[in-house]
Design a protein around this motif. Structure first.
Motif, mmCIF file in Angstrom:
data_model
loop_
_atom_site.group_PDB
_atom_site.id
_atom_site.type_symbol
_atom_site.label_atom_id
_atom_site.label_comp_id
_atom_site.label_asym_id
_atom_site.label_seq_id
_atom_site.Cartn_x
_atom_site.Cartn_y
_atom_site.Cartn_z
ATOM 1 N N ILE A 103 0.948 -1.207 0.051
ATOM 2 C CA ILE A 103 -0.102 -0.075 0.105
ATOM 3 C C ILE A 103 0.987 1.216 0.039
ATOM 4 O O ILE A 103 1.903 1.382 0.650
ATOM 5 C CB ILE A 103 -0.933 0.173 1.394
ATOM 6 N N THR A 104 0.386 2.282 -1.032
ATOM 7 C CA THR A 104 1.464 3.460 -0.828
ATOM 8 C C THR A 104 0.551 4.529 -0.321
ATOM 9 O O THR A 104 0.492 5.066 0.647
ATOM 10 C CB THR A 104 1.902 3.622 -2.295
ATOM 11 N N VAL A 105 -0.255 5.343 -1.303
ATOM 12 C CA VAL A 105 -0.829 6.489 -1.017
ATOM 13 C C VAL A 105 -2.021 6.249 -0.723
ATOM 14 O O VAL A 105 -2.829 5.555 -1.400
ATOM 15 C CB VAL A 105 -0.687 7.572 -2.525
ATOM 16 N N ILE A 106 -2.600 7.093 0.315
ATOM 17 C CA ILE A 106 -4.309 7.027 0.612
ATOM 18 C C ILE A 106 -4.752 8.408 0.304
ATOM 19 O O ILE A 106 -4.081 9.420 0.657
ATOM 20 C CB ILE A 106 -4.526 6.787 2.146
ATOM 21 N N THR A 107 -5.845 8.523 -0.430
ATOM 22 C CA THR A 107 -6.638 9.777 -0.616
ATOM 23 C C THR A 107 -7.994 9.750 -0.210
ATOM 24 O O THR A 107 -8.739 8.700 -0.515
ATOM 25 C CB THR A 107 -6.218 10.072 -2.116
ATOM 26 N N ALA A 108 -8.388 11.279 0.164
ATOM 27 C CA ALA A 108 -9.803 11.317 0.526
ATOM 28 C C ALA A 108 -10.495 12.014 -0.789
ATOM 29 O O ALA A 108 -9.676 12.955 -1.412
ATOM 30 C CB ALA A 108 -9.841 12.280 1.712
ATOM 31 N N GLU A 109 -11.136 11.143 -1.301
ATOM 32 C CA GLU A 109 -11.774 11.373 -2.763
ATOM 33 C C GLU A 109 -12.904 12.314 -2.648
ATOM 34 O O GLU A 109 -13.182 12.802 -1.673
ATOM 35 C CB GLU A 109 -12.143 10.284 -3.612
ATOM 36 N N LEU A 110 -13.247 13.004 -3.863
ATOM 37 C CA LEU A 110 -14.380 13.831 -3.846
ATOM 38 C C LEU A 110 -15.867 13.646 -3.342
ATOM 39 O O LEU A 110 -16.550 14.492 -2.641
ATOM 40 C CB LEU A 110 -14.470 14.360 -5.154
#
Length: 448
Positions: free
Chosen positions: A203-210
């Motif tokens: 697992i690399t990047v975790i993003t809060a999406e729109l």
């Protein structure tokens, strides 16, 4: 075979040493709709399988519909005696399951690499494409990105409810990209990430999406396409389990809200030769253009793979970054095929069309088939969106049209396998027709 058996046996015995409380292991594989099927084995019996004992499951388990039923597809299911087919253990995939109430393990199984692989098994379809590319001296490096939504664990008359913000106990109903949402949902997100890592997933990047309660997880780049697809499949399984443990539902449904963005499966692919040179970057990036042209040419004929159900077609063109035509562009998220800014060593395509609930093995197989088709044909692509915002070619926007378009295309049949294409298209057609066999409240309201 003896070497592989000794490796598998050592893996099982090491697992038992580290997890002495585990009594059972789920042996699992992905079917055509992207659901896991399999059997729960006592750990002692798993040692016997690892040592070389036969592992057989019904061949037609691969043909299950979305709801688990069997469809009549040619002679399969009802005129073939429902035969067993050999499976094998996938080395390196025996891992603990931490989201169940009792100690448990899981391990991937597959028919690819057996004496008689199932031609329509998703992992086998991808294995054949990768093998063909390797024989041509082409070695893909792949990374998946998956978007998903968190919902409240309890449904409201069958409808999803917004996830509750753990700090305020209010519904997380505001679309936002704010990074604070990662902090507010950190407990469940951190557990998802750690559980994935325990499964061997990078697992690399975790993003809060729109979307409200929507997040994205990125995986590391791999030079093993099968393993990359394994990661995507296993992540979906573990994430759903971890979410339930924390009082949420995690869903990779393509379009849970009409008014909010859908969830996609973005796939980054670069191609290298045996010496490690990026093939797409050679000759002033001419192979990149050929590969893009091939992707765009086959894309309309692979829509049942990229949009595998009725809901997935709702995602296309409804909100941001979801195209309704086959198009490409440099650093353009409105394009189905995006070329991220990078140095020549890391030049790659990002295929953005597939929905998050698509089958990762088949999505990657279709993308690689398109790249291969383009490199062979050496044609120029249509204008990128950076030059012409209207550039693009149409693709089907409903399942029945998509199935007809896929089933008859000679290059798709050649590159993915004619038997697979026929079986897959009939499975999708039957699934779609079965979905229509229910009268909704809206239908009564409109026509009663």
């Amino acid at each position: 075979m003896k070497s592989q058996s000794s490796t598998l046996l050592a893996e099982v015995r090491t697992f038992r040493q580290h997890h002495p409380d585990v009594r059972y292991v789920d042996l699992i594989a992905l079917d055509i709709p992207g659901h896991f099927y399999g059997k729960r084995y006592p750990i002692e019996m798993l040692e016997k399988v690892a040592a070389g004992s036969p592992l057989k499951l019904p061949q037609n388990a691969v043909l299950l519909g979305t709801q688990g039923g069997l469809f009549k597809i040619g002679d399969y299911c009802f005129n073939d005696g429902d035969p067993d087919a050999n499976r094998r253990l996938v080395p390196g995939t025996l891992k603990p399951v931490s989201w169940e109430s009792q100690p448990l393990g899981q391990m991937l199984i597959t028919s690819d690499g057996t004496e008689a692989p199932i031609e329509f098994e998703p992992r086998e379809v991808l294995a054949k494409v990768l093998q063909r590319l390797h024989h041509k001296g082409i070695h893909p490096v792949v990374a998946f990105e998956l978007e998903f939504y968190l919902f409240d664990k309890t449904l409201d008359h069958g409808l999803p409810q917004f996830a509750r913000d753990p700090l305020s106990d209010d519904a997380d109903d505001q679309p936002t990209l704010h990074i604070e949402r990662l902090s507010r949902f950190s407990e469940v997100l951190d557990d998802m990430a750690q559980t994935a890592k325990d499964q061997g997933i990078d697992i690399t990047v975790i993003t809060a999406e729109l979307g409200p309660g929507q997040f994205e997880i990125n995986f590391g780049h791999l030079d093993d396409g099968l393993r990359a697809a394994d990661w995507a499949a296993l992540f979906c399984r573990s994430t759903r389990g971890v979410a339930l443990k924390h009082g949420y539902r995690a869903s990779f449904m393509a379009k849970p809200y009409l008014e909010h963005p859908g969830s996609g499966m973005h796939v980054h692919v670069s191609l290298y030769d045996g010496a490690g040179n990026n093939l797409l970057a050679a000759h002033q990036q001419q192979p990149l253009r050929h590969a893009v042209a091939g992707c765009l040419e086959l894309l309309p004929h692979c829509m049942p793979i990229f949009s595998p159900n009725h809901n997935a077609f709702r995602r296309l063109g409804g909100t941001v970054n979801a195209a309704t035509r086959a198009c490409w562009g440099f650093e353009d998220r409105d394009a189905c095929v995006r070329i991220p800014d990078s140095d020549p060593r890391n030049l790659r395509i990002e295929h953005r069309l597939a929905s998050a609930d698509a089958n990762p093995y088949l999505v990657l197989a279709a993308i690689l088939a398109g790249l291969e088709h383009g490199l062979d044909a050496q044609r120029e692509p249509i204008a990128p969106l950076n030059e012409d915002r209207t550039s693009g070619t149409d693709f089907p926007l409903d399942m029945l049209d998509a199935v007809r378009t896929m089933q008859q295309h000679p290059s798709v049949r050649e590159k993915l396998g004619a038997e697979f294409v026929d079986v897959y298209c009939e499975n999708k057609r039957q699934d779609h027709l079965a979905f229509q066999q229910e009268i909704s409240v809206r239908e009564y309201r409109w026509f009663l």
